[in-house]
Design a protein around this motif. Structure first.
Motif, PDB file in Angstrom:
ATOM      1  N   ALA A 428       3.678  20.291 -21.372  1.00  0.00           N
ATOM      2  CA  ALA A 428       4.204  21.616 -21.031  1.00  0.00           C
ATOM      3  C   ALA A 428       5.300  22.033 -21.998  1.00  0.00           C
ATOM      4  CB  ALA A 428       4.743  21.607 -19.595  1.00  0.00           C
ATOM      5  N   PHE A 429       6.085  21.072 -22.451  1.00  0.00           N
ATOM      6  CA  PHE A 429       7.171  21.380 -23.383  1.00  0.00           C
ATOM      7  C   PHE A 429       6.699  21.431 -24.835  1.00  0.00           C
ATOM      8  CE2 PHE A 429       9.935  19.855 -19.889  1.00  0.00           C
ATOM      9  CZ  PHE A 429      10.836  20.911 -19.854  1.00  0.00           C
ATOM     10  N   ALA A 430       5.832  20.477 -25.235  1.00  0.00           N
ATOM     11  CA  ALA A 430       5.488  20.328 -26.651  1.00  0.00           C
ATOM     12  C   ALA A 430       4.084  20.785 -26.991  1.00  0.00           C
ATOM     13  CB  ALA A 430       5.663  18.859 -27.069  1.00  0.00           C
ATOM     14  N   GLY A 431       3.258  21.099 -25.965  1.00  0.00           N
ATOM     15  CA  GLY A 431       1.885  21.513 -26.223  1.00  0.00           C
ATOM     16  C   GLY A 431       0.955  20.324 -26.285  1.00  0.00           C
ATOM     17  N   ALA A 432      -0.293  20.552 -25.903  1.00  0.00           N
ATOM     18  CA  ALA A 432      -1.264  19.462 -25.849  1.00  0.00           C
ATOM     19  C   ALA A 432      -2.196  19.436 -27.045  1.00  0.00           C
ATOM     20  CB  ALA A 432      -2.094  19.590 -24.565  1.00  0.00           C
ATOM     21  N   HIS A 433      -2.374  20.550 -27.719  1.00  0.00           N
ATOM     22  CA  HIS A 433      -3.435  20.653 -28.726  1.00  0.00           C
ATOM     23  C   HIS A 433      -2.925  20.530 -30.156  1.00  0.00           C
ATOM     24  CE1 HIS A 433      -6.114  21.715 -25.480  1.00  0.00           C
ATOM     25  NE2 HIS A 433      -5.271  22.646 -25.097  1.00  0.00           N
ATOM     26  N   ARG A 434      -1.620  20.350 -30.320  1.00  0.00           N
ATOM     27  CA  ARG A 434      -1.065  20.049 -31.628  1.00  0.00           C
ATOM     28  C   ARG A 434      -0.631  18.590 -31.627  1.00  0.00           C
ATOM     29  NH1 ARG A 434       1.707  24.373 -29.831  1.00  0.00           N
ATOM     30  NH2 ARG A 434       3.617  23.134 -29.755  1.00  0.00           N
ATOM     31  N   GLY A 435      -0.368  18.055 -32.787  1.00  0.00           N
ATOM     32  CA  GLY A 435      -0.016  16.650 -32.880  1.00  0.00           C
ATOM     33  C   GLY A 435       1.292  16.297 -32.208  1.00  0.00           C
ATOM     34  N   ALA A 436       2.230  17.260 -32.102  1.00  0.00           N
ATOM     35  CA  ALA A 436       3.562  16.953 -31.583  1.00  0.00           C
ATOM     36  C   ALA A 436       3.526  16.502 -30.128  1.00  0.00           C
ATOM     37  CB  ALA A 436       4.475  18.174 -31.733  1.00  0.00           C
ATOM     38  N   GLY A 437       2.707  17.160 -29.293  1.00  0.00           N
ATOM     39  CA  GLY A 437       2.648  16.802 -27.879  1.00  0.00           C
ATOM     40  C   GLY A 437       2.100  15.408 -27.650  1.00  0.00           C
ATOM     41  N   PRO A 438       0.906  15.092 -28.168  1.00  0.00           N
ATOM     42  CA  PRO A 438       0.395  13.725 -28.028  1.00  0.00           C
ATOM     43  C   PRO A 438       1.315  12.676 -28.633  1.00  0.00           C
ATOM     44  CG  PRO A 438      -1.379  15.208 -28.655  1.00  0.00           C
ATOM     45  CD  PRO A 438      -0.109  15.999 -28.739  1.00  0.00           C
ATOM     46  N   GLN A 439       1.933  13.001 -29.766  1.00  0.00           N
ATOM     47  CA  GLN A 439       2.843  12.040 -30.393  1.00  0.00           C
ATOM     48  C   GLN A 439       4.023  11.741 -29.480  1.00  0.00           C
ATOM     49  OE1 GLN A 439       4.935  13.355 -33.946  1.00  0.00           O
ATOM     50  NE2 GLN A 439       4.967  11.272 -34.768  1.00  0.00           N
ATOM     51  N   ALA A 440       4.609  12.784 -28.878  1.00  0.00           N
ATOM     52  CA  ALA A 440       5.739  12.568 -27.970  1.00  0.00           C
ATOM     53  C   ALA A 440       5.326  11.742 -26.760  1.00  0.00           C
ATOM     54  CB  ALA A 440       6.306  13.919 -27.527  1.00  0.00           C
ATOM     55  N   ALA A 441       4.132  11.993 -26.229  1.00  0.00           N
ATOM     56  CA  ALA A 441       3.653  11.228 -25.078  1.00  0.00           C
ATOM     57  C   ALA A 441       3.448   9.756 -25.437  1.00  0.00           C
ATOM     58  CB  ALA A 441       2.348  11.833 -24.547  1.00  0.00           C
ATOM     59  N   ILE A 442       2.916   9.492 -26.632  1.00  0.00           N
ATOM     60  CA  ILE A 442       2.700   8.108 -27.055  1.00  0.00           C
ATOM     61  C   ILE A 442       4.032   7.404 -27.282  1.00  0.00           C
ATOM     62  CG2 ILE A 442       1.766   6.671 -28.914  1.00  0.00           C
ATOM     63  CD1 ILE A 442      -0.447   8.830 -29.213  1.00  0.00           C
ATOM     64  N   VAL A 443       5.003   8.096 -27.831  1.00  0.00           N
ATOM     65  CA  VAL A 443       6.335   7.503 -28.008  1.00  0.00           C
ATOM     66  C   VAL A 443       6.965   7.186 -26.651  1.00  0.00           C
ATOM     67  CG1 VAL A 443       8.685   7.971 -28.808  1.00  0.00           C
ATOM     68  CG2 VAL A 443       6.733   8.538 -30.267  1.00  0.00           C
ATOM     69  N   LEU A 444       6.807   8.080 -25.683  1.00  0.00           N
ATOM     70  CA  LEU A 444       7.319   7.807 -24.342  1.00  0.00           C
ATOM     71  C   LEU A 444       6.608   6.596 -23.734  1.00  0.00           C
ATOM     72  CD1 LEU A 444       9.159   8.595 -22.003  1.00  0.00           C
ATOM     73  CD2 LEU A 444       7.423  10.246 -21.260  1.00  0.00           C
ATOM     74  N   ALA A 445       5.299   6.473 -23.981  1.00  0.00           N
ATOM     75  CA  ALA A 445       4.567   5.292 -23.526  1.00  0.00           C
ATOM     76  C   ALA A 445       5.143   4.024 -24.150  1.00  0.00           C
ATOM     77  CB  ALA A 445       3.090   5.431 -23.880  1.00  0.00           C
ATOM     78  N   CYS A 446       5.515   4.094 -25.414  1.00  0.00           N
ATOM     79  CA  CYS A 446       6.141   2.966 -26.102  1.00  0.00           C
ATOM     80  C   CYS A 446       7.433   2.557 -25.398  1.00  0.00           C
ATOM     81  CB  CYS A 446       6.403   3.343 -27.559  1.00  0.00           C
ATOM     82  SG  CYS A 446       7.332   2.122 -28.509  1.00  0.00           S
ATOM     83  N   VAL A 447       8.212   3.540 -24.966  1.00  0.00           N
ATOM     84  CA  VAL A 447       9.470   3.266 -24.257  1.00  0.00           C
ATOM     85  C   VAL A 447       9.199   2.585 -22.916  1.00  0.00           C
ATOM     86  CG1 VAL A 447      11.484   4.341 -23.166  1.00  0.00           C
ATOM     87  CG2 VAL A 447      10.695   5.151 -25.408  1.00  0.00           C
TER      88      VAL A 447
END
Length: 463
Positions: A428-447
């Motif tokens: 919702a904040f970073a968008g799902a269809h650009r690389g930034a949203g998935p990248q942020a979600a994967i980084v959060l998963a790393c945390v």
């Protein structure tokens, strides 16, 4: 840690019982994941809307979450085999109704009933494994069970796609009916018996069951509403989500206070007083949140941001469960030789490393490295899961195996729900269809995976 010495079932009954246990848990986990691809067809055929059709998924999840602990507690009271077989019967009957449903309300109600049946299977799954294997081989049985759960968790979309490419969505439910009949017939013959605990009350308190359901359902719904509204300006939705979470807190406080006065609590606060059990719950919650964050974010990265074909994306995603399966046999042999906390910490640190590398790759076009990074994630998750489940089950007293089994499933489902809500908020904040949203979600998963490694490492001193 409790050391319950028992011979388990003789061979070949042991193998037959495990076949029933594994098929049951696989079907129940699959049905929680398999319907998503069918939602467009359900909307079209039942003349509904996407927002209403989501309840076909939510009803199953809510019923399972609400009833896991009550049915686990019931298993301690009346026997795990009985709860399992009744769960199979309910699940099978509900699947038949789902396949014949001609309206969305009927389908959602049948899915809730199906979730109630699945809760019966999940609640006593690990407790039955504990009765099936002799103590010295229990790690092997739990490893096989863990691989089945992990594989079923990611196999839902491919199986749904295969079924829907040849048949309509009711067949997703109809196939459960013959499977359920087979499970009932075989389970009645081969599942292990355990005498009901004589020192436990025969009946559950209705108020405790309702409070338990209210706590988990309000928490799930509140988090879902907030995740869906994250980054938006819908103040009504925001207030509704906060109100639902506040209701969950109130219900939780009342529920916990009641359970503290119970000699055998439905919400196993007695087990949470055991440090290694409590830390294992935190480990499991973080690990499954990390896994779900990655599973949801990666298809958006591969398909939308990197524009890979569905076939190539599917092959890359398959490297994760392949890693889980490869690590499971190793984990099963290591259980008992090394502390479960150490194995879990190494596994989740490996998962965190793999997710960190995937997160870094998400900001580039390094498609060629993704396969081994996925496999590394799977290896880490596979190394964590079996030792963690073994610790959860064996750290509980024998007469509380059902409660421990229920908490194992509750931690998994709660972690998956937390991960899904976090993905919704990030997108919702970073968008799902650009690389930034998935990248942020994967980084959060790393945390999350890193936090799980810390929880697991803290268990070493309690081994």
């Amino acid at each position: 840690m409790t050391d319950l010495r028992h011979p388990g079932l003789p061979v070949p009954q042991r193998y037959h019982a495990m076949a029933v246990i594994l098929l049951g848990i696989a079907v129940s986990v699959l049905d929680g994941m398999i319907v998503n691809l069918a939602l467009p067809g359900i909307v079209r055929d039942l003349q509904s809307t996407p927002s209403h059709a989501v309840w076909v998924v939510n009803a199953y999840q809510l019923a399972t979450l609400a009833l896991l602990l009550p049915l686990a507690s019931l298993g301690d009271r009346v026997g795990y085999r009985r709860v399992y077989l009744v769960g199979v019967a309910v699940f099978t009957a509900a699947s038949a109704v789902c396949s014949l449903a001609d309206s969305l309300p009927l389908l959602a109600a049948a899915r809730a009933l199906q979730g109630a049946g699945a809760a019966g299977l999940m609640a006593v799954n690990a407790a039955l494994v504990r009765l099936t294997y002799p103590t010295e081989q229990l790690g092997r049985g739990i490893a096989i069970n863990s691989v089945t759960v992990a594989t079923a968790s990611v196999a839902g979309p491919p199986i749904a796609a295969a079924v829907l490419s040849h048949a309509s969505w009711p067949w997703l439910f109809a196939v459960n009916v013959p499977l359920g009949i087979v499970l009932l017939a075989l389970g009645a013959r081969v599942l292990p018996h355990n005498p009901p605990a004589s020192h436990q009350p025969a009946r559950l308190s209705a108020a405790d069951v309702l409070l338990n359901a209210a706590m988990f359902c309000l928490l799930f719904l509140g988090a879902d509403v907030l995740g869906a509204r994250a980054g938006g300006t819908d103040r009504t939705g925001l207030l509704l989500g906060l109100a639902l979470l506040a209701g969950a807190v109130v219900a939780g406080v009342v529920h916990v206070r009641r359970q503290l006065r119970r000699p055998v609590p439905l919400l196993p606060v007695d087990l949470l007083r055991i440090p290694i059990f409590r830390l294992s719950m935190g480990t499991s919650l973080c690990a499954f949140a990390a896994q779900t964050l990655a599973y949801i974010a990666l298809p958006f990265l591969l398909l939308d941001a990197w524009h890979l074909s569905a076939g190539r994306a599917g092959l890359l995603m398959a490297c994760w469960p392949a890693g889980v399966i490869a690590a499971a046999s190793l984990a099963g042999r290591l259980i008992g030789r090394y502390p479960g906390g150490l194995l879990g910490a190494i596994g989740l640190a490996t998962l965190s490393l793999g997710l960190g590398l995937l997160g870094a790759a998400a900001g580039t076009d390094a498609v060629g490295t993704v396969w081994w990074q996925m496999a590394l994630c799977g290896l880490g998750f596979g190394l964590f899961q079996s030792p963690n489940n073994h610790t959860i089950i064996t750290s509980a007293p024998a007469h509380r195996s059902g409660a421990a089994s229920g908490m194992l499933g509750t931690a998994r489902l709660t972690g998956q729900s937390l991960g899904a809500v976090c993905v919704a908020a990030v997108f919702a904040f970073a968008g799902a269809h650009r690389g930034a949203g998935p990248q942020a979600a994967i980084v959060l998963a790393c945390v999350f995976a890193g936090a799980g490694a810390v929880f697991s490492g803290l268990r070493v001193r309690h081994a």
